[in-house]
Design a protein around this motif. Structure first.
Motif, PDB file in Angstrom:
ATOM      1  N   LEU A 229      54.490   5.201  27.625  1.00 49.20           N
ATOM      2  CA  LEU A 229      55.453   5.272  28.721  1.00 49.20           C
ATOM      3  C   LEU A 229      56.828   5.721  28.222  1.00 49.20           C
ATOM      4  O   LEU A 229      57.493   6.531  28.875  1.00 49.20           O
ATOM      5  CB  LEU A 229      55.549   3.919  29.430  1.00 49.20           C
ATOM      6  CG  LEU A 229      56.034   3.950  30.864  1.00 49.20           C
ATOM      7  CD1 LEU A 229      55.219   4.899  31.730  1.00 49.20           C
ATOM      8  CD2 LEU A 229      56.006   2.569  31.462  1.00 49.20           C
TER       9      LEU A 229
ATOM     10  N   VAL B 257      54.312   3.493  38.354  1.00 47.88           N
ATOM     11  CA  VAL B 257      53.355   2.462  37.948  1.00 47.88           C
ATOM     12  C   VAL B 257      53.171   1.465  39.093  1.00 47.88           C
ATOM     13  O   VAL B 257      54.067   1.286  39.922  1.00 47.88           O
ATOM     14  CB  VAL B 257      53.818   1.730  36.668  1.00 47.88           C
ATOM     15  CG1 VAL B 257      53.955   2.690  35.506  1.00 47.88           C
ATOM     16  CG2 VAL B 257      55.112   0.990  36.888  1.00 47.88           C
TER      17      VAL B 257
ATOM     18  N   SER C 124      56.661   9.413  27.703  1.00 46.95           N
ATOM     19  CA  SER C 124      56.711  10.125  28.988  1.00 46.95           C
ATOM     20  C   SER C 124      58.138  10.171  29.516  1.00 46.95           C
ATOM     21  O   SER C 124      58.605  11.218  29.985  1.00 46.95           O
ATOM     22  CB  SER C 124      55.797   9.454  30.013  1.00 46.95           C
ATOM     23  OG  SER C 124      54.445   9.635  29.661  1.00 46.95           O
TER      24      SER C 124
ATOM     25  N   ARG D 117      54.402  11.878  36.411  1.00 47.21           N
ATOM     26  CA  ARG D 117      53.460  11.018  37.133  1.00 47.21           C
ATOM     27  C   ARG D 117      53.293   9.661  36.437  1.00 47.21           C
ATOM     28  O   ARG D 117      53.160   8.625  37.092  1.00 47.21           O
ATOM     29  CB  ARG D 117      52.102  11.692  37.283  1.00 47.21           C
ATOM     30  CG  ARG D 117      51.120  10.864  38.092  1.00 47.21           C
ATOM     31  CD  ARG D 117      49.774  11.522  38.246  1.00 47.21           C
ATOM     32  NE  ARG D 117      49.800  12.716  39.051  1.00 47.21           N
ATOM     33  CZ  ARG D 117      49.787  12.746  40.383  1.00 47.21           C
ATOM     34  NH1 ARG D 117      49.778  11.621  41.056  1.00 47.21           N
ATOM     35  NH2 ARG D 117      49.787  13.885  41.029  1.00 47.21           N
ATOM     36  N   ALA D 118      53.340   9.651  35.118  1.00 49.36           N
ATOM     37  CA  ALA D 118      53.154   8.397  34.370  1.00 49.36           C
ATOM     38  C   ALA D 118      54.266   7.394  34.646  1.00 49.36           C
ATOM     39  O   ALA D 118      54.085   6.194  34.418  1.00 49.36           O
ATOM     40  CB  ALA D 118      53.080   8.696  32.874  1.00 49.36           C
TER      41      ALA D 118
ATOM     42  N   ASP E 110      54.133  14.382  32.682  1.00 53.40           N
ATOM     43  CA  ASP E 110      54.674  13.085  32.253  1.00 53.40           C
ATOM     44  C   ASP E 110      55.401  12.367  33.382  1.00 53.40           C
ATOM     45  O   ASP E 110      55.522  11.143  33.360  1.00 53.40           O
ATOM     46  CB  ASP E 110      55.630  13.263  31.066  1.00 53.40           C
ATOM     47  CG  ASP E 110      54.888  13.565  29.782  1.00 53.40           C
ATOM     48  OD1 ASP E 110      54.048  12.733  29.389  1.00 53.40           O
ATOM     49  OD2 ASP E 110      55.135  14.627  29.179  1.00 53.40           O
TER      50      ASP E 110
END
Length: 84
Positions: free
Chosen positions: A69, A50, A72, A46-47, A44
């Motif tokens: 998002l 952006v 995450s 990495r998410a 999570d």
């Protein structure tokens, strides 16, 4: 060169040198060596990186309960606070 991404997660997750709104050019794991291992252990995280061009929409998603998002972000906060 790589696309610029912005980190929209909590400050210093898992002891990493990350602050909210940190901008990185290219892959975050290339800028911060410990991120590759952290991404493997906490997908999570990495998410929460952006594209800068999508930052406004991503910030809105963070404020929307139940969005991918927001989930995450919450997962990273929970995992960071959990005893190792």
């Amino acid at each position: 060169m790589g696309e610029q991404v912005i980190y929209l997660g909590p400050g210093r997750p898992f002891g990493l040198p990350l602050r909210p709104n940190t901008i990185v050019r290219g892959k975050p794991e290339d800028a911060f060596a410990d991120l590759a291992e952290a991404f493997a252990a906490h997908p999570d995280l990495r998410a929460l990186f952006v594209p800068v061009t999508a930052a406004a929409a991503a910030r809105q998603a963070l404020r929307t309960p139940g969005s991918a998002l927001a989930r995450s972000y919450d997962a990273v906060v929970r995992a960071d606070r959990s005893p190792a």
